[in-house]
Design a protein around this motif. Structure first.
Motif, PDB file in Angstrom:
ATOM      1  N   GLU A  88      -3.689   3.648  -0.563  1.00 13.35           N
ATOM      2  CA  GLU A  88      -4.175   2.964  -1.678  1.00 13.35           C
ATOM      3  C   GLU A  88      -3.374   1.588  -1.964  1.00 13.35           C
ATOM      4  O   GLU A  88      -2.232   1.622  -1.648  1.00 13.35           O
ATOM      5  N   PHE A 103       0.774  -1.238   0.058  1.00 17.67           N
ATOM      6  CA  PHE A 103       0.035  -0.061   0.025  1.00 17.67           C
ATOM      7  C   PHE A 103       0.996   1.204   0.009  1.00 17.67           C
ATOM      8  O   PHE A 103       1.974   1.148   0.499  1.00 17.67           O
ATOM      9  N   PRO A 134      -8.976   0.710   5.701  1.00 15.49           N
ATOM     10  CA  PRO A 134      -8.142   1.829   5.438  1.00 15.49           C
ATOM     11  C   PRO A 134      -7.829   2.870   6.349  1.00 15.49           C
ATOM     12  O   PRO A 134      -6.931   3.414   6.601  1.00 15.49           O
TER      13      PRO A 134
END
Length: 576
Positions: free
Chosen positions: A139, A131, A193
């Protein structure tokens, strides 16, 4: 003003009951500035499957193997070329080992990121996760390659899983402050996230502590949801500084951009090396016997021919030769020597072998026994096999490229045509050999522009051994004279026994098979051919005469034993 260089920080954390029994491996390497400019820094993570008895070894091997080989690739290779070739060679080794195992495998997912200059290069196989956190944007930049079987998720397209390796590659510009997170598939279904961003940003100055927070949170969340939470690992890499665009070095500056040495003669000096003699002058290269004025070591210097242009295909390949030879560790392959001072010209140094070529040895020893010649053949076979174990083809095996020292040690030299197998394709490999010139020991496929491979080296080795045993070539028409496939019909094998009666039938059959004009009909493996080259344990018995045990002696012994047993049986019957 001192130019700004790439700078990064990293942190790591394992969550496992026993760190030494985990199935994941991760590492970051930040080399010194000269190597940093040419190759960059590396961050990797690997992960093997739970149901694998070699899980830890598989994870460690992929990480350590990549780091060991990537930073040894030629400086003029770009990042993508270097990493791709190393990964494919590592995959070929893992796959070959897996075919011989039944209780485990060297299969692992791997994500490797190379930070060079102002750019990052990602190489991804399997289901490990990478990531990027840039500001508040978090992301995933890797793709999950997984297969569902019986309710379990297994990685696909992983290292060592197949003979061919599909590598996801992506390059991206870097920004100061970018943070990259490396973790494994086990974390899926635990953190969101927003959790990653919050836990990393909580105290981004201490990346080790941030990784610990991620591990603790993931384990707690896994336990709440009934997941297995004992195999988590996290690695964070932060970009602290980027080099100025104007000061960014190009790959190859250390080695590939050096000028070709001028023509040298005995007595000339270059980089603290004195030329003692000229060993070879060809259209492509110069080979000199030199002495290091500082250490007194005698070595062999190989340099490109001064007449070569910068666009010559051989000159491009010359840059790879030192790296090729450095990969092979064998007493039967010439060693690369490190210079005692920085190079100002393009060349490389090899150990000086005090001896003679195989062609010279054969002229000086016409009465050498079959055992002596087969010993040389087996040593040469070991040298070729050492190259093949590193996925290298020699492509120019012939008597003038084989050295024999005063103790009878065989050393394979001259790697002007050596090439990585199946990396750049058969066409480039054949083209290199044709540019250097085919020899009478070259396999027929080179002249006919067919596919080449390890069995092509097998042919050249067998042809050289045939010549060593008989003084002749196996075919009246040399394969390098072939013009079309119809010419193959003219290649009628001449039995080595007709030229040297000491050659056994088994050895002649082995040579015949290794020298078959059709590549597919030769031995599948070099080890099979080498076994066939071994002399019989009792040559006298193999010849059918003169031995410590006469023919029929074992039969008479067992006949005597049977007679005694029969006599005892009769006596026991009569005495009832």
């Amino acid at each position: 003003m001192t130019p700004v260089q790439l700078s990064l920080s990293y942190g790591q954390a394992f969550v496992a009951p026993d760190r030494w029994r985990h199935r994941s491996s991760m590492s970051v390497r930040f080399p010194e500035p000269p190597l940093l400019a040419a190759k960059g820094a590396c961050a990797l993570i690997s992960d093997s499957t739970l149901r694998n008895n070699l899980a830890k070894q598989a994870g460690d091997l992929s990480v350590k193997g990549f780091l060991a080989d990537y930073f040894s690739t030629p400086d003029h290779w770009d990042v993508k070329t270097s990493a791709t070739r190393v990964l494919r060679a590592l995959n070929a080794w893992c796959f070959s080992q897996n075919r011989q195992m039944s209780d485990g495998s060297y299969v692992s997912s791997l994500s490797a990121m190379v930070y060079r200059g102002r750019e990052a290069h990602l190489f991804h196989m399997g289901d490990t996760l990478v990531f990027r956190l840039r500001g508040a944007e978090f992301e995933q930049i890797s793709r999950d390659h997984v297969t569902d079987l019986g309710g379990y998720r297994y990685p696909s397209r992983a290292m060592g899983m197949d003979s061919g390796l599909e590598i996801d590659y992506a390059s991206m510009p870097l920004k100061q402050g970018d943070i990259f997170l490396f973790t494994t598939q086990a974390v899926q279904g635990t953190l969101m996230p927003s959790d990653y961003v919050r836990l990393i940003r909580e105290d981004a100055s201490d990346l080790d502590a941030a990784c610990e927070r991620l591990g603790t949170a993931a384990r707690e969340r896994a336990q709440e949801r009934g997941y297995g939470g004992d195999q988590f690992c996290f690695q964070l890499v932060r970009i602290d500084a980027l080099p100025d665009e104007a000061s960014e070095d190009k790959p190859g500056r250390v080695y590939g951009d050096l000028p070709i040495p001028p023509e040298l003669s005995p007595g000339d000096r270059l980089d603290g090396l004195e030329v003692l003699s000229v060993l070879s002058r060809t259209a492509q290269s110069r080979v000199y016997h030199v002495r290091d004025l500082h250490s007194g070591r005698e070595m062999v210097m190989k340099a490109p021919s001064p007449e070569l242009s910068s666009r010559n295909a051989y000159l491009e390949h010359f840059l790879l030769q030192q790296w090729v030879v450095e990969r092979v560790k064998s007493p039967f392959v010439v060693r690369i020597m490190e210079p005692s001072r920085p190079r100002r010209f393009l060349y490389y140094l090899m150990a000086h072998v005090k001896g003679e070529t195989l062609a010279e040895w054969a002229r000086r020893h016409p009465q050498a026994s079959l055992e002596q010649r087969l010993d040389i053949a087996n040593q040469l076979g070991k040298a070729v096999q050492a190259l093949h174990h590193r996925d290298l083809l020699h492509q120019r095996i012939h008597p003038d490229n084989v050295l024999i020292d005063a103790h009878g040690q065989v050393v394979l030299a001259d790697f002007s045509a050596c090439h990585l197998r199946d990396v750049d394709g058969h066409r480039r490999s054949r083209g290199l050999v044709r540019q250097l010139g085919l020899t009478e020991h070259s396999a027929p496929e080179y002249a006919l522009e067919d596919d080449v491979g390890r069995r092509s080296d097998q042919y050249s080795l067998a042809s050289t051994i045939y010549w060593l045993l008989t003084g002749e070539l196996p075919y009246a028409l040399a394969p390098n004279r072939l013009r079309s496939h119809t010419d193959l019909e003219q290649l009628a094998y001449r039995s080595a026994r007709t030229l040297n009666p000491e050659v056994s039938v088994a050895l002649d059959d082995a040579l015949r098979r290794a020298l078959d004009p059709q590549r597919a009909l030769r031995f599948r493996r070099m080890s099979e051919f080498r076994r066939a080259l071994r002399p019989p344990r009792d040559p006298a018995h193999d010849a059918g005469e003169g031995g410590s045990r006469r023919p029929g002696e074992p039969n008479r012994f067992w006949q005597g034993v049977a007679g005694i047993l029969l006599l005892l049986l009769v006596l026991s019957w009569l005495l009832r």
